[in-house]
Scaffold this active site. Structure first.
Site, PDB file in Angstrom:
ATOM      1  N   CYS A 384       0.821  -1.213   0.000  1.00  0.00           N
ATOM      2  CA  CYS A 384       0.000   0.000   0.000  1.00  0.00           C
ATOM      3  C   CYS A 384       0.856   1.264   0.000  1.00  0.00           C
ATOM      4  O   CYS A 384       0.423   2.302  -0.528  1.00  0.00           O
ATOM      5  CB  CYS A 384      -0.945  -0.001   1.198  1.00  0.00           C
ATOM      6  SG  CYS A 384      -2.353  -1.115   0.992  1.00  0.00           S
ATOM      7  N   VAL A 385       2.044   1.222   0.581  1.00  0.00           N
ATOM      8  CA  VAL A 385       2.954   2.369   0.451  1.00  0.00           C
ATOM      9  C   VAL A 385       3.176   2.661  -1.031  1.00  0.00           C
ATOM     10  O   VAL A 385       3.051   3.804  -1.493  1.00  0.00           O
ATOM     11  CB  VAL A 385       4.302   2.114   1.155  1.00  0.00           C
ATOM     12  CG1 VAL A 385       5.274   3.254   0.851  1.00  0.00           C
ATOM     13  CG2 VAL A 385       4.113   1.995   2.658  1.00  0.00           C
TER      14      VAL A 385
END
EC number: 2.1.1.79
Length: 421
Positions: A384-385
């Site tokens: 998700c980063v």
């Protein structure tokens, strides 16, 4: 053919990661600080059954495949690899034969961390109360002790807002709550409803910092119990309360302000219009709603990927809409829109800090929830980063006002930004 040779055929000889396999073969960059390690033939079973991200996830979560080194760096490097470019179907068939057909046709069940769709189907239609409760239970009732290790003292599982790039996670979460409070114009004596309140962070902040009488509701029983204990410890029981309750069961018409921080993702696209209408009905004239949620960067993208990794392992039945579509539905429900901003860069930083907490507390996390669940979290947060950095997903705050006649009760030039602390 050894597995390292197959790896080079599929991804090329100059892959920017190392590769090791259970048959003793190696490939890729021998000096790379990250490596893909195939530990057992079961990893190949998973990849044969579900080629791509889902098969890799199953193999990693179950421990049959490892990504050594920093997870974010590993995913970043792997995202640069074009798998199977130039391989014809005939060549792929030969690779399958070389690996050994018997190994690949042996079906293995997904790891237990994967949500079986058949179980959700048995709980009713998507986003019915019973099915929503099970979806929330799957992700949020993992273990309060585990969440303390990952989220830190704030116990806040939503995007922080960093006053500076080097701010701590705790500073950034405080700054986020202050930003929400200033957008809402909180003042002593007001009544605040926080829907999808998590462990009560916004409720506690509003009561402690502003003297607001705040009610939070959550579908997670463990969250509600933890929040009530924290409220009692801080001596805020006369102002703050968190209930184990569906947002659809909250009575109408008594609140000056409403915050919805990280709930819209869970309610489903077809329910969004009714959701905003119900929040509009709960507000007094002149009241404000601050909606904070993950969004898709375009309004025409589908709200969900049913067979995707996130939907199977992290947020069952989760759906993301575009910011323009959400804003339009708020407007259609009767809200006058006064402010909107995208905080996706802040969510990348938030996830970075959560991932660092997990790595720092890895052994304790594994003891608390087991290695498979801890692996899900390490993979999902690092991925998700990248998603937020690359604008695959965004995070929007949208501020709406329920007009009192024609009066919005807003300053002519509002300054929402809190001072750094």
């Amino acid at each position: 053919m050894r597995l390292a040779e197959i790896f080079e055929r599929v991804v090329g000889a100059s892959a920017p990661v190392g590769f090791r396999a259970y048959d003793g073969s190696t490939a890729g960059d021998p000096d790379s600080d990250v490596a893909l390690v195939v530990r057992t033939p079961v990893a190949l079973n998973y990849l044969a059954q579900a080629p791509g991200a889902l098969g890799l996830t199953r193999a990693y979560v179950s421990g049959h495949l490892d990504l050594e080194g920093d997870m974010y760096t590993a995913l970043q490097r792997m995202s640069e690899i074009t798998f199977g470019e130039g391989i014809t179907p005939r060549e792929f068939a030969r690779i399958v034969r070389d690996i050994g057909w018997v190994k690949l046709v042996n079906r293995v069940p997904p790891p237990p961390q994967e949500v079986r769709r058949s179980r959700l189907f048995g709980l009713g239609a998507r986003h019915s109360k019973g099915r929503d409760a099970e979806a929330i239970h799957h992700h949020y009732d993992v273990s309060n002790a585990f969440y303390e290790l990952v989220l830190g003292p704030s116990m806040t599982y939503t995007c922080a807002v960093y006053p500076a790039a080097d701010a701590s996670l705790e500073q950034a979460q405080f700054h986020k709550y202050e930003l929400v409070a200033r957008k809402l114009g909180l003042a002593e004596g007001m009544r605040l409803l926080d829907v999808g309140c998590g462990w009560g962070g916004m409720v506690i902040h509003a009561a402690r910092e502003y003297g607001v009488k705040a009610l939070g509701v959550t579908l997670s029983k463990e969250q509600a119990e933890w929040a009530q204990k924290r409220i009692a410890q801080e001596g805020l029981g006369d102002l703050a309360e968190v209930r184990h309750m569906d947002y659809r069961d909250v009575p109408d018409g008594v609140y000056d302000r409403i915050s919805s921080i990280g709930l819209t993702e869970h309610i489903g696209m077809r329910n969004v219009p009714d959701y905003f209408a119900s929040l509009h009905a709960k507000l007094k004239p002149g009241g404000r709603l601050l909606n904070h949620c993950i969004t898709r960067p375009r309004n025409d993208l589908p709200p969900r990927v049913p067979g995707g990794v996130i939907n199977r392992y992290v947020f069952p039945d989760g759906e993301l809409e575009g910011p323009g579509w959400l804003q339009a539905k708020m407007n259609d429900a009767g809200f006058e829109i006064h402010h909107q901003e995208n905080l996706r860069d802040h969510y990348a930083l938030t996830l970075r800090d959560w991932g660092a907490n997990l790595d720092r507390n890895w052994d304790a996390a594994v003891r608390e929830v087991g290695e498979g669940t801890a692996r899900v979290w390490r993979l999902y947060m690092a991925g998700c980063v990248l998603g937020f950095e690359r604008n695959v997903v965004q995070l929007h705050q949208i501020l709406g006002v329920k007009l009192d006649g024609t009066d919005a009760g807003m300053p002519l030039r509002p300054d929402f930004e809190p001072s750094a602390r």
